[in-house]
Design a protein around this motif. Structure first.
Motif, PDB file in Angstrom:
ATOM      1  N   ARG A   1      36.344  48.549  57.352  1.00 20.03           N
ATOM      2  CA  ARG A   1      36.375  48.758  55.904  1.00 20.03           C
ATOM      3  C   ARG A   1      37.160  47.650  55.220  1.00 20.03           C
ATOM      4  N   TYR A   2      38.278  47.257  55.816  1.00 18.72           N
ATOM      5  CA  TYR A   2      39.097  46.184  55.259  1.00 18.72           C
ATOM      6  C   TYR A   2      38.289  44.880  55.166  1.00 18.72           C
ATOM      7  N   ASP A   3      37.601  44.537  56.250  1.00 16.61           N
ATOM      8  CA  ASP A   3      36.792  43.309  56.255  1.00 16.61           C
ATOM      9  C   ASP A   3      35.700  43.361  55.194  1.00 16.61           C
ATOM     10  N   GLU A   4      35.106  44.546  55.034  1.00 19.20           N
ATOM     11  CA  GLU A   4      34.039  44.706  54.050  1.00 19.20           C
ATOM     12  C   GLU A   4      34.566  44.490  52.635  1.00 19.20           C
ATOM     13  N   LEU A   5      35.723  45.056  52.333  1.00 23.09           N
ATOM     14  CA  LEU A   5      36.299  44.933  50.996  1.00 23.09           C
ATOM     15  C   LEU A   5      36.760  43.510  50.710  1.00 23.09           C
ATOM     16  N   VAL A   6      37.353  42.862  51.722  1.00 27.27           N
ATOM     17  CA  VAL A   6      37.788  41.477  51.558  1.00 27.27           C
ATOM     18  C   VAL A   6      36.586  40.580  51.296  1.00 27.27           C
ATOM     19  N   GLU A   7      35.499  40.840  52.018  1.00 25.36           N
ATOM     20  CA  GLU A   7      34.277  40.043  51.833  1.00 25.36           C
ATOM     21  C   GLU A   7      33.749  40.164  50.409  1.00 25.36           C
ATOM     22  N   LYS A   8      34.004  41.326  49.796  1.00 24.11           N
ATOM     23  CA  LYS A   8      33.572  41.545  48.408  1.00 24.11           C
ATOM     24  C   LYS A   8      34.559  40.964  47.400  1.00 24.11           C
ATOM     25  N   GLY A   9      35.626  40.328  47.904  1.00 23.69           N
ATOM     26  CA  GLY A   9      36.587  39.691  47.025  1.00 23.69           C
ATOM     27  C   GLY A   9      37.683  40.610  46.505  1.00 23.69           C
ATOM     28  N   MET A  10      37.824  41.783  47.109  1.00 26.17           N
ATOM     29  CA  MET A  10      38.828  42.738  46.647  1.00 26.17           C
ATOM     30  C   MET A  10      40.188  42.458  47.297  1.00 26.17           C
ATOM     31  N   ASP A  11      41.254  42.642  46.540  1.00 30.81           N
ATOM     32  CA  ASP A  11      42.617  42.404  47.017  1.00 30.81           C
ATOM     33  C   ASP A  11      43.155  43.697  47.630  1.00 30.81           C
ATOM     34  N   VAL A  12      43.074  43.813  48.941  1.00 33.26           N
ATOM     35  CA  VAL A  12      43.493  45.037  49.630  1.00 33.26           C
ATOM     36  C   VAL A  12      44.363  44.690  50.826  1.00 33.26           C
ATOM     37  N   ARG A  13      45.161  45.675  51.264  1.00 40.53           N
ATOM     38  CA  ARG A  13      45.995  45.534  52.450  1.00 40.53           C
ATOM     39  C   ARG A  13      45.441  46.435  53.545  1.00 40.53           C
ATOM     40  N   TYR A  14      45.453  45.922  54.783  1.00 43.11           N
ATOM     41  CA  TYR A  14      44.927  46.716  55.899  1.00 43.11           C
ATOM     42  C   TYR A  14      45.659  48.042  56.023  1.00 43.11           C
ATOM     43  N   ASP A  15      46.987  48.020  55.901  1.00 45.02           N
ATOM     44  CA  ASP A  15      47.755  49.256  56.055  1.00 45.02           C
ATOM     45  C   ASP A  15      47.347  50.311  55.029  1.00 45.02           C
ATOM     46  N   ASP A  16      47.032  49.862  53.824  1.00 45.90           N
ATOM     47  CA  ASP A  16      46.591  50.797  52.788  1.00 45.90           C
ATOM     48  C   ASP A  16      45.216  51.382  53.130  1.00 45.90           C
ATOM     49  N   VAL A  17      44.343  50.528  53.648  1.00 45.58           N
ATOM     50  CA  VAL A  17      43.010  50.998  54.025  1.00 45.58           C
ATOM     51  C   VAL A  17      43.106  51.998  55.170  1.00 45.58           C
ATOM     52  N   LEU A  18      43.973  51.706  56.157  1.00 44.55           N
ATOM     53  CA  LEU A  18      44.160  52.621  57.284  1.00 44.55           C
ATOM     54  C   LEU A  18      44.684  53.969  56.799  1.00 44.55           C
ATOM     55  N   LYS A  19      45.638  53.947  55.880  1.00 44.48           N
ATOM     56  CA  LYS A  19      46.162  55.202  55.336  1.00 44.48           C
ATOM     57  C   LYS A  19      45.062  55.991  54.629  1.00 44.48           C
ATOM     58  N   ASP A  20      44.212  55.277  53.860  1.00 44.27           N
ATOM     59  CA  ASP A  20      43.098  55.947  53.176  1.00 44.27           C
ATOM     60  C   ASP A  20      42.166  56.605  54.186  1.00 44.27           C
ATOM     61  N   VAL A  21      41.883  55.906  55.285  1.00 42.00           N
ATOM     62  CA  VAL A  21      40.998  56.445  56.318  1.00 42.00           C
ATOM     63  C   VAL A  21      41.594  57.717  56.926  1.00 42.00           C
ATOM     64  N   ILE A  22      42.865  57.650  57.283  1.00 40.40           N
ATOM     65  CA  ILE A  22      43.527  58.807  57.900  1.00 40.40           C
ATOM     66  C   ILE A  22      43.609  59.971  56.917  1.00 40.40           C
ATOM     67  N   ASP A  23      43.943  59.671  55.663  1.00 40.03           N
ATOM     68  CA  ASP A  23      44.019  60.726  54.645  1.00 40.03           C
ATOM     69  C   ASP A  23      42.661  61.373  54.422  1.00 40.03           C
ATOM     70  N   ARG A  24      41.626  60.546  54.400  1.00 40.67           N
ATOM     71  CA  ARG A  24      40.288  61.109  54.162  1.00 40.67           C
ATOM     72  C   ARG A  24      39.828  61.934  55.360  1.00 40.67           C
ATOM     73  N   ASP A  25      40.128  61.477  56.566  1.00 39.39           N
ATOM     74  CA  ASP A  25      39.792  62.263  57.758  1.00 39.39           C
ATOM     75  C   ASP A  25      40.396  63.666  57.664  1.00 39.39           C
ATOM     76  N   TYR A  26      41.667  63.701  57.284  1.00 36.73           N
ATOM     77  CA  TYR A  26      42.346  64.995  57.197  1.00 36.73           C
ATOM     78  C   TYR A  26      41.708  65.870  56.122  1.00 36.73           C
ATOM     79  N   ALA A  27      41.447  65.272  54.945  1.00 36.79           N
ATOM     80  CA  ALA A  27      40.861  66.041  53.852  1.00 36.79           C
ATOM     81  C   ALA A  27      39.478  66.562  54.222  1.00 36.79           C
TER      82      ALA A  27
END
Length: 222
Positions: free
Chosen positions: A156-182
């Motif tokens: 997901r991080y690579d996909e967002l970076v490729e789209k030119g978005m300013d994101v951090r891997y740690d933030d993406v990982l947290k989003d993934v874990i949070d969404r899994d739980y939800a």
């Protein structure tokens, strides 16, 4: 008689990409049901409604018309009240909105008939969180696709970076874990494999390997 293939799994497991390529190879229609929930999440976000405000989200439903169409190359287009929002619904913020609104029973009921109608009239590969368990319990084949949270976050991080978005891997990982739980702890249609699902782990695999593995499974069943 139409043939339905259900692919479920957590965010970032590769469901959409793999299902899309497999559908093209088999001559099936690809249906990304998560895009429907994302469209509702986007609409709520635009209206300033918090996903946690269940009654406010429900009150928006009569205003919403979500449609899926396909362009000449077979790519899915998501229309929200006639507007193509295919690119706007893929941000991390809208992903979390989609997860939250999908836990609302009235939202799920709002979209259920649309999803089932597609499967009744066409040969489809449909992916989501509860396709094999709720939406299409009689699907010809049910697959549960998964991968480690770290692997999914990197994709997901690579996909967002490729789209030119300013994101951090740690933030993406947290989003993934949070969404899994939800997704796995919601009261209505939680994320889980169907009892008769074929389990497929794509951790560490490249796209071609995963697609070929699923195509082999699909051809064996249909």
């Amino acid at each position: 008689m139409s043939i339905s293939i259900a692919i479920d799994g957590p965010a970032g497991a590769g469901k959409s990409t793999i299902a899309k390529l497999a559908a093209k190879e088999l001559g099936f229609i690809y249906v990304d049901t998560g895009a429907l929930y994302r469209a509702i999440g986007l609409y709520a976000h635009r209206k300033g409604v918090k996903a946690a405000d269940t009654q406010a989200v429900i009150a928006l439903l009569p205003e919403i018309r979500v449609e899926l169409s396909f362009n000449e190359s077979g790519a899915q287009i998501v229309l929200l009240n006639g507007e193509d929002v295919s690119g706007l619904i893929r941000t991390p913020e809208i992903s979390m909105m989609a997860s939250a609104v999908s836990a609302i029973p009235e939202v799920r009921a709002f979209l259920l008939d649309l999803q089932r109608d597609m499967a009744h009239t066409k040969n489809v590969i449909m992916d989501g969180r509860d396709i094999g368990t709720v939406v299409l319990p009689d699907a010809k084949l049910k697959i549960f696709l998964f991968a480690s949270p770290e692997c999914r976050a990197k994709r997901r991080y690579d996909e967002l970076v490729e789209k030119g978005m300013d994101v951090r891997y740690d933030d993406v990982l947290k989003d993934v874990i949070d969404r899994d739980y939800a997704d796995s702890h919601r009261a209505i249609a939680p994320l889980k494999p169907a009892d008769d699902a074929v389990m497929v782990d794509t951790s560490g695999e490249d796209l071609d390997t995963s697609v070929n593995r699923l195509l082999t499974i699909m051809r064996e069943h249909i």
